[in-house]
Design an enzyme around this catalytic site. Structure first.
Site, PDB file in Angstrom:
ATOM      1  N   LYS A  39       0.807  -1.229   0.000  1.00  0.00           N
ATOM      2  CA  LYS A  39       0.000   0.000   0.000  1.00  0.00           C
ATOM      3  C   LYS A  39       0.840   1.278   0.000  1.00  0.00           C
ATOM      4  O   LYS A  39       0.503   2.247  -0.679  1.00  0.00           O
ATOM      5  CB  LYS A  39      -0.948  -0.013   1.201  1.00  0.00           C
ATOM      6  CG  LYS A  39      -1.995  -1.097   1.073  1.00  0.00           C
ATOM      7  CD  LYS A  39      -3.024  -1.025   2.168  1.00  0.00           C
ATOM      8  CE  LYS A  39      -3.839  -2.307   2.231  1.00  0.00           C
ATOM      9  NZ  LYS A  39      -4.473  -2.695   0.962  1.00  0.00           N
ATOM     10  N   ASP A 247      -5.284   2.911  -2.913  1.00  0.00           N
ATOM     11  CA  ASP A 247      -3.953   3.517  -2.823  1.00  0.00           C
ATOM     12  C   ASP A 247      -3.804   4.611  -3.895  1.00  0.00           C
ATOM     13  O   ASP A 247      -3.239   5.675  -3.642  1.00  0.00           O
ATOM     14  CB  ASP A 247      -2.858   2.462  -3.027  1.00  0.00           C
ATOM     15  CG  ASP A 247      -3.065   1.240  -2.134  1.00  0.00           C
ATOM     16  OD1 ASP A 247      -3.591   1.410  -1.025  1.00  0.00           O
ATOM     17  OD2 ASP A 247      -2.711   0.129  -2.561  1.00  0.00           O
TER      18      ASP A 247
HETATM   19  O1  RIB Z   1      -3.866  -2.101  -1.632  1.00  0.00           O
HETATM   20  C1  RIB Z   1      -3.364  -3.110  -2.463  1.00  0.00           C
HETATM   21  C2  RIB Z   1      -2.118  -3.680  -1.889  1.00  0.00           C
HETATM   22  O2  RIB Z   1      -2.409  -4.339  -0.674  1.00  0.00           O
HETATM   23  C3  RIB Z   1      -1.454  -4.733  -2.735  1.00  0.00           C
HETATM   24  O3  RIB Z   1      -0.549  -4.193  -3.662  1.00  0.00           O
HETATM   25  C4  RIB Z   1      -0.827  -5.681  -1.734  1.00  0.00           C
HETATM   26  O4  RIB Z   1       0.564  -5.630  -1.742  1.00  0.00           O
HETATM   27  C5  RIB Z   1      -1.384  -5.244  -0.386  1.00  0.00           C
HETATM   28  O5  RIB Z   1      -0.465  -4.562   0.361  1.00  0.00           O
END
Ligand code: RIB
Length: 299
Positions: A39, A247
Site C-alpha cells: 500500500k 492507494d
Molecule cells: O492495496 C493493495 C495492496 O495491498 C497490494 O498491492 C498488496 O501488496 C497489499 O499490500
C-alpha cells in the site's frame, strides 16, 4: 510541495480466477502476475504518476526482490534514498486472488515492512524537513506510524492517513492527522455506527480538518471545516482488477491537495485516477499518469 510517503512495499503474486474459491475449495487460475505492490509503495507510485513530487521511506529485504524494487523505483523517478534494507527479514510479499468481477482477496507476509522502526524515521528527519505533506497507510508497525504522525506535527506538515488495512485499535487521538480517507466499512468501524452521517461535530470529535469516505462505485462523501457535505460520483467503469484502487485514490488526492485545489475538485481528480486504475491488472502497473487522469482516457 513535496509529499512524503512512509509505509509498506510488497511483491504481489496474483492469481486470476473466474470465481474466488470458498474455504476448503480449490480454483484453477487462468493466468498469474508477479508485480510491484504494497500500500505504501502503491501510494508513492500514484503520487509520482499523478505529477507530484514524492519521497518514500520504507524497509525492504536484503534480497533479490528488494533489489528489484529499488531498481523499479529508480527507473520510475522515485529516489531510493529513504528505502532502507533489513538483513534479517525478506522483502514483504502479498498473495492475491482476483476474480472476473474484479473482487479480490489479499494475504500479506509483511517481512521487512515490520522492521521499519521509529528510529529509522529519526535517521531520515531530512525527508520530513523537506516535505509539505505526509501520507500514511497501516501496513508498517503502529509505533512507526504514530511516530511519523508526531514528526509531521513537529515539522508542521499536513498528514493524510488512509488507515488500511483496518485495525480496530486505530483512532485519531493516537494517530493525529489532518485528513482521513476511509471506505464506508472503515468509517462504520471508526465511529462504531453503520448509520453514520457526515457532520461538522465529527471533525471536532476526531480532531481532523477533512474527512473523506469512499464507497466503491457509489459517490465519495466528504466534509471539511466549512461544514458543507460533498457528494462526488466516480466515473462509471467496468473493473478488471480493483487491487490498489484505494492507494491510487489516496496518492492522487494528496497531489491535488498539495496543489491547493478545492476539496471537491481534488476528490474528482482522485476518483478519476482510481477509476482508471481498475481498468488494468496489477496495482502499480495500472496506475494512470497525469495526462490520463486529466483526460479521463487510458493511453
Ligand atoms: O492495496 C493493495 C495492496 O495491498 C497490494 O498491492 C498488496 O501488496 C497489499 O499490500
Amino acid at each position: 510541495m513535496s509529499i512524503l510517503v512512509v509505509g509498506s512495499l510488497c511483491l504481489d503474486h496474483t492469481l486470476f480466477v473466474s470465481s474466488l474459491p470458498g474455504r476448503g475449495e480449490t480454483a484453477i487460475a487462468g493466468s498469474s502476475l508477479v508485480s510491484f505492490g504494497g500500500k505504501g509503495a502503491n501510494q508513492a507510485f500514484a503520487v509520482k504518476r499523478a505529477g507530484g513530487e514524492v519521497a518514500f521511506l520504507a524497509c525492504l529485504g536484503d534480497d533479490d526482490a528488494g533489489e528489484a524494487y529499488r531498481d523499479h523505483f529508480e527507473v520510475n523517478g522515485i529516489s531510493p534514498e529513504g528505502m532502507i534494507s533489513s538483513a534479517d527479514h525478506p522483502t514483504g510479499s502479498a498473495f492475491l486472488g482476483v476474480e472476473d468481477s474484479g473482487e479480490n482477496f489479499i494475504i500479506i507476509n509483511p517481512g521487512a515492512n515490520h522492521a521499519l522502526r521509529p528510529a529509522d524515521l529519526d535517521r531520515h528527519r531530512d525527508l520530513f524537513d523537506e516535505a509539505g505533506i505526509l501520507l500514511l497507510q497501516m501496513e508498517i508497525p503502529f509505533e512507526t506510524t504514530v511516530h511519523a504522525c508526531r514528526l509531521a506535527r513537529q515539522y508542521g506538515i499536513a498528514t493524510i492517513i488512509n488507515p488500511s488495512p483496518w485495525h480496530d485499535s486505530f483512532n485519531t487521538r493516537d494517530f493525529p492527522c489532518d485528513v482521513l480517507i476511509l471506505n464506508e466499512h472503515e468509517m462504520a468501524a471508526l465511529v462504531g455506527d453503520s448509520g453514520w452521517r457526515l457532520e461538522l461535530s465529527l471533525l471536532d470529535r476526531l480532531g481532523i480538518q477533512i474527512l473523506i469516505v469512499t464507497q466503491g462505485s457509489k459517490a465519495t462523501l466528504a466534509i471539511d471545516t466549512t461544514g458543507e457535505v460533498l457528494e462526488c460520483e466516480p466515473p462509471e467503469v467496468t473493473p478488471v482488477d480493483t487491487v490498489g484502487a484505494g492507494d491510487t485514490f489516496a496518492g492522487a488526492f494528496a497531489v491535488a491537495f498539495s496543489e491547493g485545489r478545492e476539496l471537491g475538485d481534488a476528490i474528482r481528480f482522485a476518483n478519476q485516477a482510481a477509476a482508471l486504475s481498475i481498468l488494468r491488472a496489477g496495482a502499480q502497473g495500472a496506475t494512470p499518469i497525469r495526462l490520463e487522469i486529466d483526460s479521463g482516457v487510458m493511453t
